[in-house]
Design a protein around this motif. Structure first.
Motif, PDB file in Angstrom:
ATOM      1  N   LYS A  14       6.214  82.169   9.695  1.00 22.68           N
ATOM      2  CA  LYS A  14       5.854  82.010   8.288  1.00 22.68           C
ATOM      3  C   LYS A  14       5.866  80.512   7.959  1.00 22.68           C
ATOM      4  O   LYS A  14       6.902  79.857   8.060  1.00 22.68           O
ATOM      5  CB  LYS A  14       6.848  82.760   7.404  1.00 22.68           C
ATOM      6  N   THR A  58       4.885  79.517   1.625  1.00 24.61           N
ATOM      7  CA  THR A  58       5.851  80.181   0.757  1.00 24.61           C
ATOM      8  C   THR A  58       5.317  81.569   0.405  1.00 24.61           C
ATOM      9  O   THR A  58       4.112  81.832   0.514  1.00 24.61           O
ATOM     10  CB  THR A  58       6.072  79.398  -0.546  1.00 24.61           C
ATOM     11  N   THR A  59       6.209  82.434  -0.024  1.00 22.95           N
ATOM     12  CA  THR A  59       5.785  83.767  -0.453  1.00 22.95           C
ATOM     13  C   THR A  59       4.781  83.666  -1.590  1.00 22.95           C
ATOM     14  O   THR A  59       3.785  84.394  -1.617  1.00 22.95           O
ATOM     15  CB  THR A  59       7.006  84.604  -0.871  1.00 22.95           C
ATOM     16  N   ALA A  60       5.004  82.755  -2.506  1.00 20.93           N
ATOM     17  CA  ALA A  60       4.078  82.575  -3.634  1.00 20.93           C
ATOM     18  C   ALA A  60       2.697  82.157  -3.138  1.00 20.93           C
ATOM     19  O   ALA A  60       1.676  82.645  -3.643  1.00 20.93           O
ATOM     20  CB  ALA A  60       4.628  81.541  -4.606  1.00 20.93           C
ATOM     21  N   ASP A  61       2.644  81.261  -2.145  1.00 15.34           N
ATOM     22  CA  ASP A  61       1.353  80.838  -1.607  1.00 15.34           C
ATOM     23  C   ASP A  61       0.664  81.959  -0.832  1.00 15.34           C
ATOM     24  O   ASP A  61      -0.561  82.095  -0.872  1.00 15.34           O
ATOM     25  CB  ASP A  61       1.510  79.603  -0.722  1.00 15.34           C
ATOM     26  N   ILE A  62       1.446  82.768  -0.123  1.00 18.19           N
ATOM     27  CA  ILE A  62       0.872  83.913   0.587  1.00 18.19           C
ATOM     28  C   ILE A  62       0.268  84.895  -0.415  1.00 18.19           C
ATOM     29  O   ILE A  62      -0.843  85.396  -0.217  1.00 18.19           O
ATOM     30  CB  ILE A  62       1.932  84.598   1.477  1.00 18.19           C
ATOM     31  N   GLU A  63       0.989  85.161  -1.496  1.00 19.71           N
ATOM     32  CA  GLU A  63       0.473  86.058  -2.528  1.00 19.71           C
ATOM     33  C   GLU A  63      -0.780  85.480  -3.183  1.00 19.71           C
ATOM     34  O   GLU A  63      -1.734  86.215  -3.459  1.00 19.71           O
ATOM     35  CB  GLU A  63       1.551  86.335  -3.570  1.00 19.71           C
ATOM     36  N   LYS A  64      -0.801  84.177  -3.405  1.00 13.99           N
ATOM     37  CA  LYS A  64      -1.989  83.528  -3.975  1.00 13.99           C
ATOM     38  C   LYS A  64      -3.176  83.662  -3.024  1.00 13.99           C
ATOM     39  O   LYS A  64      -4.282  83.984  -3.452  1.00 13.99           O
ATOM     40  CB  LYS A  64      -1.697  82.060  -4.256  1.00 13.99           C
TER      41      LYS A  64
END
Length: 62
Positions: free
Chosen positions: A4, A7-13
């Motif tokens: 990974k 970030t989780t936020a960037d993956i979601e974006k």
């Protein structure tokens, strides 16, 4: 396993962006769009062996 690096936020974006673009493409051309997107992203990775590793990982547990 793929490390990974986002970030989780960037993956979601990224997921949202991909979903929005897939939805915006004519249904009969979605596979072509995804193939083009994959080739462009593979070019950014810059390593065919790494691309193969990612594709192998993605094909698991569908």
């Amino acid at each position: 396993m793929i490390p990974k690096v986002m970030t989780t936020a960037d993956i979601e974006k990224a997921f949202d962006l991909i979903a929005e673009h897939v939805d915006s493409v004519e249904e009969g051309k979605r596979m072509l769009f995804l193939a083009k997107a994959c080739l462009c992203l593979a070019n950014l990775v810059g390593n065919a062996d790494r691309v193969r590793d990612v594709l192998d990982a993605c094909a698991q547990d569908l």
